[in-house]
Design an enzyme around this catalytic site. Structure first.
Site, PDB file in Angstrom:
ATOM      1  CD  GLU A  93     -18.767 -35.978  -7.679  1.00  0.00           C
ATOM      2  OE1 GLU A  93     -18.721 -36.396  -6.510  1.00  0.00           O
ATOM      3  OE2 GLU A  93     -18.938 -34.778  -7.956  1.00  0.00           O
ATOM      4  CB  THR A 118     -16.729 -38.436  -4.699  1.00  0.00           C
ATOM      5  OG1 THR A 118     -16.146 -39.416  -5.573  1.00  0.00           O
ATOM      6  CG2 THR A 118     -15.638 -37.838  -3.826  1.00  0.00           C
ATOM      7  CB  ALA A 149     -26.046 -32.579  -4.343  1.00  0.00           C
TER       8      ALA A 149
END
Length: 238
Positions: free
Chosen positions: A106, A29, A86
């Site tokens: 995640e 995501t 990230a």
């Protein structure tokens, strides 16, 4: 020199070279993982046969739009590969994630993956974690007490809000507490301390989970970091 947008796209599309026919893939995501999903969708339309799971409702919606076949989690024991982004990462591949609010899903997906590949632009690499506020997913019940507990760890805490000023609610029905530490010199210790607090569901420190990071650079190349701290410049795969 390429833009941040292009650095993200370069990193994400490089990571999709690791996707092979027959794999079960975790779809991350965020703004960089978005480009990976687009590229995987293109590969599927060109005949690649894979199955995937998504780490958020937003990624699931995008995957469906791209024609990527999704498989129910109950039918998956392990994933072959997850590609995710990230918000910060250091040279030991310790990460801060959760800027998109999907850190719990995640982390679950990463834990059940044989290989976690992180994609990011060069602005996300740091020598020490902490400049990006650490997202912590907390339950709504007694959230004020949980905030007090988090504050005692040496940070300032702000509950994440939506643009309309209401509380941001995760796909799991929880709140996000964004914890501003400025510096996190001992992320392993902080990970343990936050994880022990009642009211905390999960936090955005991903320690010892990433196998590789693909960093899009301003000169249009990619830099690849491995979990063993070796760094390669522009290899296809190593």
């Amino acid at each position: 020199m390429v833009s941040e947008y292009n650095m993200k796209k370069i990193a994400a599309e490089h990571a999709t070279k690791y996707v092979q026919a027959g794999m079960k893939i975790g779809l991350g995501t965020g703004s960089t993982a978005y480009y990976a999903i687009l590229k995987i969708g293109e590969m599927v339309r060109d005949g690649l046969s894979i199955q995937a799971v998504a780490t958020s409702e937003a990624s699931e919606k995008l995957a469906v739009e791209q024609g990527i076949p999704l498989i129910p989690l109950r039918e998956v024991d392990r994933l072959d590969l997850t590609i995710d982004g990230a918000d910060e990462l250091d040279d030991q591949l310790r990460l801060i994630k959760g800027g998109g609010g999907a850190l719990l899903r995640e982390k679950i997906t990463a834990f059940h993956s044989e290989r976690l590949v992180i994609v990011a632009d060069d602005t996300k690499t740091v020598t020490q974690l902490g400049a990006f506020p650490l997202p912590v997913e907390i339950v709504p019940f007694a959230y004020e007490w949980t905030i007090q507990s988090l504050t005692q760890l040496g940070c300032t805490v702000q509950i994440r809000h939506k643009p309309d000023k209401g509380f941001y609610v995760t796909d799991n029905g929880n709140y996000i507490a964004d914890c501003k530490f400025q510096q996190i010199p001992q992320p392993e210790e902080l990970s343990s301390r936050i994880g022990s607090l009642p009211g905390v569901v999960e936090h955005g420190l991903f320690i010892g989970m990433a196998d590789q990071a693909i960093i899009g650079c301003q000169d249009g190349t990619v830099r690849i970091l491995h979990s063993g701290n070796s760094v390669a410049k522009n290899p296809f795969d190593s």
